[in-house]
Write a protein that holds these residues in place. Structure first.
Motif, PDB file in Angstrom:
ATOM      1  N   GLU A  67       2.218 -70.909 102.645  1.00  0.00           N
ATOM      2  CA  GLU A  67       0.688 -71.645 103.297  1.00  0.00           C
ATOM      3  C   GLU A  67       0.594 -72.807 102.414  1.00  0.00           C
ATOM      4  O   GLU A  67       0.059 -74.637 103.249  1.00  0.00           O
ATOM      5  CB  GLU A  67      -0.226 -70.746 102.098  1.00  0.00           C
ATOM      6  N   VAL A  92       3.010 -75.495 104.684  1.00  0.00           N
ATOM      7  CA  VAL A  92       2.058 -75.871 106.178  1.00  0.00           C
ATOM      8  C   VAL A  92       0.904 -76.900 105.866  1.00  0.00           C
ATOM      9  O   VAL A  92       0.916 -77.840 106.530  1.00  0.00           O
ATOM     10  CB  VAL A  92       1.698 -74.776 106.786  1.00  0.00           C
ATOM     11  N   GLY A  93      -0.090 -76.389 104.472  1.00  0.00           N
ATOM     12  CA  GLY A  93      -1.037 -77.286 104.622  1.00  0.00           C
ATOM     13  C   GLY A  93      -0.342 -78.674 104.649  1.00  0.00           C
ATOM     14  O   GLY A  93      -1.644 -79.464 104.494  1.00  0.00           O
ATOM     15  N   PHE A 130       0.689 -79.147 111.970  1.00  0.00           N
ATOM     16  CA  PHE A 130       0.447 -77.697 112.115  1.00  0.00           C
ATOM     17  C   PHE A 130      -1.103 -77.466 110.813  1.00  0.00           C
ATOM     18  O   PHE A 130      -1.667 -78.108 110.665  1.00  0.00           O
ATOM     19  CB  PHE A 130       1.513 -77.129 110.672  1.00  0.00           C
ATOM     20  N   GLU A 131      -1.167 -76.270 111.420  1.00  0.00           N
ATOM     21  CA  GLU A 131      -2.459 -75.754 110.916  1.00  0.00           C
ATOM     22  C   GLU A 131      -2.423 -74.390 110.328  1.00  0.00           C
ATOM     23  O   GLU A 131      -2.094 -73.324 111.744  1.00  0.00           O
ATOM     24  CB  GLU A 131      -3.841 -75.887 112.155  1.00  0.00           C
ATOM     25  N   ILE A 132      -3.240 -73.957 109.676  1.00  0.00           N
ATOM     26  CA  ILE A 132      -3.441 -72.443 109.171  1.00  0.00           C
ATOM     27  C   ILE A 132      -3.945 -71.776 109.934  1.00  0.00           C
ATOM     28  O   ILE A 132      -5.067 -72.786 109.680  1.00  0.00           O
ATOM     29  CB  ILE A 132      -3.926 -72.133 106.921  1.00  0.00           C
ATOM     30  N   ARG A 182      -5.258 -67.107 103.571  1.00  0.00           N
ATOM     31  CA  ARG A 182      -3.857 -65.740 104.023  1.00  0.00           C
ATOM     32  C   ARG A 182      -4.382 -64.866 102.306  1.00  0.00           C
ATOM     33  O   ARG A 182      -5.330 -65.453 101.334  1.00  0.00           O
ATOM     34  CB  ARG A 182      -2.914 -66.115 102.723  1.00  0.00           C
ATOM     35  N   VAL A 211       1.516 -65.283 106.762  1.00  0.00           N
ATOM     36  CA  VAL A 211       0.672 -66.401 106.614  1.00  0.00           C
ATOM     37  C   VAL A 211       0.847 -66.517 108.559  1.00  0.00           C
ATOM     38  O   VAL A 211       1.753 -66.754 108.477  1.00  0.00           O
ATOM     39  CB  VAL A 211       1.477 -67.901 105.870  1.00  0.00           C
ATOM     40  N   CYS A 212      -0.546 -66.896 108.100  1.00  0.00           N
ATOM     41  CA  CYS A 212      -0.796 -67.094 110.251  1.00  0.00           C
ATOM     42  C   CYS A 212      -0.770 -68.780 110.386  1.00  0.00           C
ATOM     43  O   CYS A 212      -2.570 -68.907 109.827  1.00  0.00           O
ATOM     44  CB  CYS A 212      -2.140 -66.267 110.565  1.00  0.00           C
ATOM     45  N   PHE A 213       0.142 -69.349 111.283  1.00  0.00           N
ATOM     46  CA  PHE A 213       0.167 -71.116 111.261  1.00  0.00           C
ATOM     47  C   PHE A 213       0.250 -71.153 112.872  1.00  0.00           C
ATOM     48  O   PHE A 213       0.990 -70.539 113.534  1.00  0.00           O
ATOM     49  CB  PHE A 213       0.841 -71.413 110.296  1.00  0.00           C
ATOM     50  N   ARG A 214       0.562 -72.465 112.834  1.00  0.00           N
ATOM     51  CA  ARG A 214       0.867 -72.768 114.164  1.00  0.00           C
ATOM     52  C   ARG A 214       0.872 -74.389 113.984  1.00  0.00           C
ATOM     53  O   ARG A 214      -0.139 -74.990 113.810  1.00  0.00           O
ATOM     54  CB  ARG A 214       0.063 -72.081 115.190  1.00  0.00           C
ATOM     55  N   ARG A 274      -1.156 -77.594 116.367  1.00  0.00           N
ATOM     56  CA  ARG A 274      -1.932 -78.031 116.492  1.00  0.00           C
ATOM     57  C   ARG A 274      -1.939 -77.915 117.513  1.00  0.00           C
ATOM     58  O   ARG A 274      -0.909 -78.623 118.032  1.00  0.00           O
ATOM     59  CB  ARG A 274      -2.596 -78.913 115.861  1.00  0.00           C
TER      60      ARG A 274
END
Lengths: 544, 544
Positions: free
Chosen positions: B446, B449-450, B455-457, B461, B466-469, B471
């Motif tokens: 996480e 990713v940050g 990307f964004e969370i 969590r 971890v749910c992300f994508r 942007r």
């Protein structure tokens, strides 16, 4: 003896960091487990077949003369297995720290506390219920499946798991000479369920939903399912689960004169009555014909024509009434891979679904119940879900089988491996010989029973199950029932064999099902000797 | 490498008589299988995580730059895994004669044809769906269970199987600090189901039948079940099976502002509306609160109060309405053995049933889904059968638990062995560390990713998911969805990692679930590198 039996080393406490899937630790420990299990099979005849619960219960009875013989082999492992026994032997909360495998297997737990509470289904002297076959190939398949530990709900989650299942069930369908509509190329196909109970449930649901689509969602109270009074209890349970009203589950009577097979005229009559009453006949479970359920120890008779006609005729009735017709051959299906027994499922072409349990008499470790359907879409319509998180290209493109939609659970093990291992490592000819040998042994037992005037064979033997009993003294059936019940308890209490019973037309009957992988002629003879001795003890006479 | 990998001996045809359960043959062959499986784990990182189906599909795409690296390790085992691949490689009927194990494992089949079609759930780079844990202890338990191969439907069929299950589930309930009503001494108790789908089905049936007894057998069309739109699809499937009308399955909306947890006021409102319409609220599946289902990647929020309040409040509502309240903690339940995560199930005392999957994140090989109920008689009333052929003294005397009456199938494996092995061989402290380590690794991911602005969370969590994508470019959500879908396909096509996706509030979202037993920090870093590289390839830029 090799390995762990009788090997009580000091505990080796391990406090190292957890490496839950270290390849070398897996190798080391799993080799030890292999030896433990191989040693178990080597010594399996030294265990009381039925767990000592019954065995020690009978401490005060004369019938237990073999008791010491059996206890000797337990080397300090004598445990009184009465309800709650294990609770007294294990701590009441989970261990905070790990213990060594050595200690767990031999010293403290498995050998000394768990095995005494095990009923040994793989013992060559196990003749109860129906067999639950284990084999080296089946065991290897289970190991490999547990080793890969995949969850094959959709094709993409392990294409090999789905594809091997499709292929192997086509192979087996061909071995059984099932009509080609049951194969995967057309609209049909096979699927491995856990048990025959699940198989009958999923096809009942498919039938139910089919009818609800046709007659409206509120017609559930009108749906009627039919089976004979010899059908397995799983049929009733499936109806309960599916919401079929209990009073709409027709349990049709069978007669000893007809060898307890379902008479087409009785079925036709019941359907006509229901239709007249405004109900909707929707499902027939024809366990009667080639039944392998626990209840249907009786098959359709001794001549092939008696055996074949009802299946055709029943099929005609279900077709006329547009009912779903399920044939449950959980036990006997295995025998139908032999050409000389195949005629028992003549008429299966009229059925919509067919089931046999490879885990019963086909050397495939439990669980592996094989179900074939002619219309896989009927199953899928009842059981599919399509949530976003499981979507994938292959499934969306309808290119693949997703077995999650053919069964109750979502997740599933790679069970086709064990069935494939059995077919691949043994081959069709060996499997046929295996079945024939058990039937030969059952025939031998039947002959032995026939030579002792105190006993009677209650129904003609078709496969490897013999139904027999002590004759009722002076035709007093109550006395006869009590006598046979006592005989059952006495023989099981010896620990030497394990048989089970049923009641047919009010008679308490003993069931002797040959089918354990290790059973040889000498075990049949021992079993018969135990039965004769205990009968003599009960009757007070000197035997036949 | 030891053992079978890359070891292609000549086939050794065996035509000897079948000895399906010879102890020494079992020993010899099972030792070979152990080496095969240990070698598999030793080389597991060399396999493409997702079966080559996706891998070879992308042959023409630039994203597949790692392809050769992965194929190299396959030593002549390159197989194009597209739908139907195995059918082309295996014969179309079962073999008549046996083949040697050596040949089956290495030369002709498992290594060369089956493994290429396997998606490697135990790979340390597997981050898809939720984990399905394997471990040495779990594997040993499966081996022992398959070795004994008993069928424990009733206590008497192997007292140790039932008793160990009762004991171990009490242990686990205590580890989770479940209210004592869920333990076996009173009216409650635990039972191992195959999957959470079966767990939710059996409790739904118990609830349904309870209401049908109260309101009449024809009130089925009036029964209403509730769950949030984040609940697992198994809830909908259970309703389908139980005959609850689809329009009576309330799927209550959740909001991103509430982190997709079910708002008590929305539930209260829905119930009031149904009661007004003459319907009968009967069942709530509160997956929302501590959900571990595949759908509910989101937990209740980041503060303990947000997490706890709904469960209490929802419980109050179900109590007021005399509904059955089921809490599904299939995934997250395992974490609650750590004191710092236990508060997520505060309020479970209001529930009627509680479920967690030991096969997900608890090192117990699939399948092992644990269900506890406060009122075991509710289950038994819905699921029991009592045919003559299964009657025995212990059952008739109500002295024992017969698990056949707590589940859909009749037969059942000795599954408590593997859960017991995990607890006994690892101990509570190690299991807690195991969970904490995965959560730490997920936190690390996480953080990575940050640090990358592309990307964004997508949601806070809570455990190890971890749910992300990526942007959405220029806030164009369609474009963002397409982009993330392409990224998912690209990373999975590398074969280096396997992740899955979902859609939330219309957004296509990537799920990264840490939980494979072999995953270490270096695997997280590799995974993140793969994701960054593929993102760069897609976006055409140079990375963050």
């Amino acid at each position: 003896m090799n390995g762990y039996f009788g090997n009580f080393d000091e505990p080796k406490e391990s406090k190292s960091d957890l490496k839950p899937m270290d390849a070398e630790q897996l190798r080391e420990h799993a080799h030890k487990m292999v030896d433990f299990i191989a040693d178990y099979y080597k010594s399996i005849e030294s265990f009381p077949v039925l767990s000592q619960v019954e065995f020690l219960d009978c401490g005060s009875r004369g019938a237990c003369s073999h008791r010491n013989l059996y206890l000797e082999s337990f080397n300090n492992c004598i445990v009184n297995v009465s309800p709650g026994y294990l609770n007294k032997l294990l701590p009441d909360s989970a261990p905070v720290h790990p213990e060594s495998l050595q200690n767990v297997l031999a010293g403290k737990y498995v050998q000394t506390k768990i095995l005494p509470g095990v009923t040994h289904w793989q013992s060559p002297e196990y003749f109860a219920y129906f067999p639950s076959n284990s084999s080296t190939a089946g065991f290897l398949g289970e190991m490999l499946s547990a080793g890969l530990n995949i969850v094959g709900f959709s094709w993409v989650t392990s294409p090999a798991a789905t594809e091997l299942e499709v292929i192997v069930l086509d192979w087996l369908a061909k071995m059984l000479k099932l009509p080609s509509d049951f194969l995967s190329q057309g609209q049909g196909g096979g699927v491995i369920q856990g048990t025959a109970s699940e198989a009958v449930l999923v096809v009942l649901l498919a039938a139910r939903d089919n009818f609800l689509r046709r007659f409206g969602k509120n017609s559930l109270p009108k749906l009627v399912a039919y089976a004979s009074d010899q059908a397995h209890a799983s049929m009733q349970k499936a109806c309960q689960i599916a919401g079929i009203h209990p009073e709409n589950c027709r349990v049709l009577r069978t007669e000893s004169s007809n060898n307890y097979s379902l008479s087409p005229s009785i079925l036709r009559e019941a359907i006509a009555k229901d239709v007249e009453a405004g109900l909707i006949p929707c499902f027939l479970s024809a366990t009667i014909v080639i039944n392998g359920s626990l209840a249907c120890y009786l098959q359709v008779g001794t001549t092939s024509s008696t055996a074949v006609d009802p299946l055709f005729e029943l099929g005609k009735i279900t077709k006329d009434n547009e009912m779903w017709h399920h044939v449950d051959a959980a036990y006997a299906g295995s025998a139908c891979i032999c050409p000389e027994y195949r005629h028992y499922i003549d008429g299966v072409e009229e059925a919509d679904s067919f089931n046999m349990n490879a885990h019963k008499w086909f050397l495939t470790n439990f669980d592996c119940s094989v179900l074939w359907v002619k219309d896989r879409n009927a199953l899928i319509q009842s059981l599919s879900t399509n949530p976003e998180y499981l979507k994938n290209k292959a499934s969306q493109g309808n290119m693949v089988v997703d077995y999650k939609d053919w069964q109750i659970p979502l997740g599933r093990r790679f069970r086709s491996l064990k069935l494939w291992m059995v077919l691949r490592l043994y081959g069709v000819e060996n499997l046929q010989s295996y079945i024939r040998n058990h039937i030969k042994l059952a025939k031998h037992f039947e002959e032995l029973v026939g030579l002792d005037q105190r006993f009677e064979i209650v129904a003609p033997r078709t496969f490897a199950l013999v139904c027999f009993r002590l004759r009722a003294p002076q035709n007093d059936e109550d006395c006869g029932n009590k006598l046979n019940k006592n005989l059952l308890e006495a023989v099981n209490a010896t620990g030497k064999i394990f048989i089970s019973h049923t009641v047919l037309s009010g008679k308490y009957i003993l069931r002797f099902a040959v089918g354990a992988p290790l059973t040889e002629e000498r075990h049949i003879e021992t079993a018969w000797k135990v039965l004769q001795e205990e009968a003599t003890a009960l009757l007070g006479g000197t035997g036949a």
